[in-house]
Design a protein around this motif. Structure first.
Motif, short mmCIF file in Angstrom:
data_model
loop_
_atom_site.label_atom_id
_atom_site.label_comp_id
_atom_site.label_asym_id
_atom_site.label_seq_id
_atom_site.Cartn_x
_atom_site.Cartn_y
_atom_site.Cartn_z
N ARG A 135 0.81 -1.23 0.00
CA ARG A 135 0.00 0.00 0.00
C ARG A 135 0.84 1.28 0.00
N VAL A 136 2.16 1.14 0.19
CA VAL A 136 3.02 2.34 0.22
C VAL A 136 3.19 2.86 -1.20
N ASP B 180 9.46 -1.07 -9.16
CA ASP B 180 10.72 -1.83 -9.04
C ASP B 180 11.24 -1.82 -7.61
N VAL B 181 11.04 -0.73 -6.88
CA VAL B 181 11.47 -0.66 -5.48
C VAL B 181 10.61 -1.59 -4.63
N ARG B 182 9.29 -1.57 -4.87
CA ARG B 182 8.38 -2.44 -4.13
C ARG B 182 8.72 -3.91 -4.37
N MET C 220 16.49 2.33 -3.34
CA MET C 220 16.00 3.47 -2.55
C MET C 220 16.72 4.75 -2.94
N ARG C 221 18.00 4.65 -3.34
CA ARG C 221 18.76 5.84 -3.73
C ARG C 221 18.28 6.42 -5.05
N THR C 222 17.49 5.66 -5.82
CA THR C 222 16.96 6.18 -7.08
C THR C 222 15.71 7.03 -6.86
N LEU C 223 15.15 6.99 -5.66
CA LEU C 223 13.91 7.72 -5.38
C LEU C 223 14.17 9.22 -5.28
N THR C 224 13.16 10.00 -5.61
CA THR C 224 13.25 11.44 -5.45
C THR C 224 13.02 11.79 -3.98
N GLU D 290 9.36 11.31 -2.99
CA GLU D 290 8.97 9.91 -2.79
C GLU D 290 9.48 9.40 -1.43
N VAL D 291 10.71 9.77 -1.09
CA VAL D 291 11.26 9.36 0.20
C VAL D 291 10.45 9.98 1.34
N ALA D 292 10.07 11.25 1.18
CA ALA D 292 9.28 11.93 2.22
C ALA D 292 7.93 11.24 2.42
N VAL D 293 7.30 10.81 1.32
CA VAL D 293 6.01 10.11 1.41
C VAL D 293 6.18 8.79 2.16
#
Length: 197
Positions: free
Chosen positions: A52-53, A58-60, A86-90, A93-96
């Motif tokens: 649900r996150v 691809d990260v999920r 995780m390092r590819t996230l903006t 996205e990390v804040a969410v």
């Protein structure tokens, strides 16, 4: 012996310091470790929560795959891969993801507090007959005779060190009662929303 002429040549040493646009290696490592830890927190959550996150597919998938791996070395390598993903996230996205995890922590604390309150209420029912009168006044639809029998049986179970069957049943009744007001409030809210439209 210190050189007395040192620093007196007409320039400051800070003139030659380079200004870097990017963060230092130490800061980059710190950020990388924080993202790795965030990935680990997601791996340790139940699968339905992770699904649900809001995050890229691809990260999920990497996180869900890591949950399936039982081999220590394989899991360690997959966790490294999760960190890389995780390092590819903006930053957004990390804040969410961080807000979602914080929400889970708050919800689990609230759930724990609610369960403790139910346990205290059950203990009060077993210790004090007036507590049953109060409960019946709050919930007149309860079967008073059944509840009195359960309380009597629970006291007997405790006295004779028997399995706590009635004790658990009282807890389940209290738990159902605590869910009933929330369920009754939801349809009213839905009707109110329809009226607004």
């Amino acid at each position: 012996m210190p050189n007395p002429n040192r620093g007196s040549v007409g320039f400051q040493s800070s003139e030659f310091e380079q200004e870097y646009e990017r963060p230092s290696k130490t800061e980059m490592k710190r950020q990388s470790d924080a993202l790795q830890q965030l990935g680990l927190e997601l791996v340790e959550q139940p699968r339905d929560r992770v699904k649900r996150v809001p995050m890229p597919e691809d990260v999920r998938d990497a996180i869900l795959e890591c949950q399936n791996i039982k081999n220590h070395e394989g899991r360690r390598r997959q966790l490294q891969f999760v960190g890389k993903k995780m390092r590819t996230l903006t930053e957004e996205e990390v804040a969410v993801i961080r807000r979602t995890i914080e929400g889970w922590k708050g919800a689990s604390k609230a759930d724990t507090a609610a369960l403790h309150a139910l346990e205290r209420r059950r203990e009060k029912l077993l210790a004090d007959d007036n507590a049953l009168t109060t409960l019946l006044a709050e919930h007149p639809d309860l079967d008073a005779q059944h509840l009195r029998g359960l309380i009597r049986n629970a006291r007997k179970e405790q006295a004779e060190n028997k399995p706590p069957k009635a004790y658990r049943e009282i807890f389940q009744i209290l738990k159902d009662l605590s869910k009933a007001p929330a369920a009754a409030a939801e349809p009213e809210n839905e009707e109110g929303e329809e009226d607004d439209e």
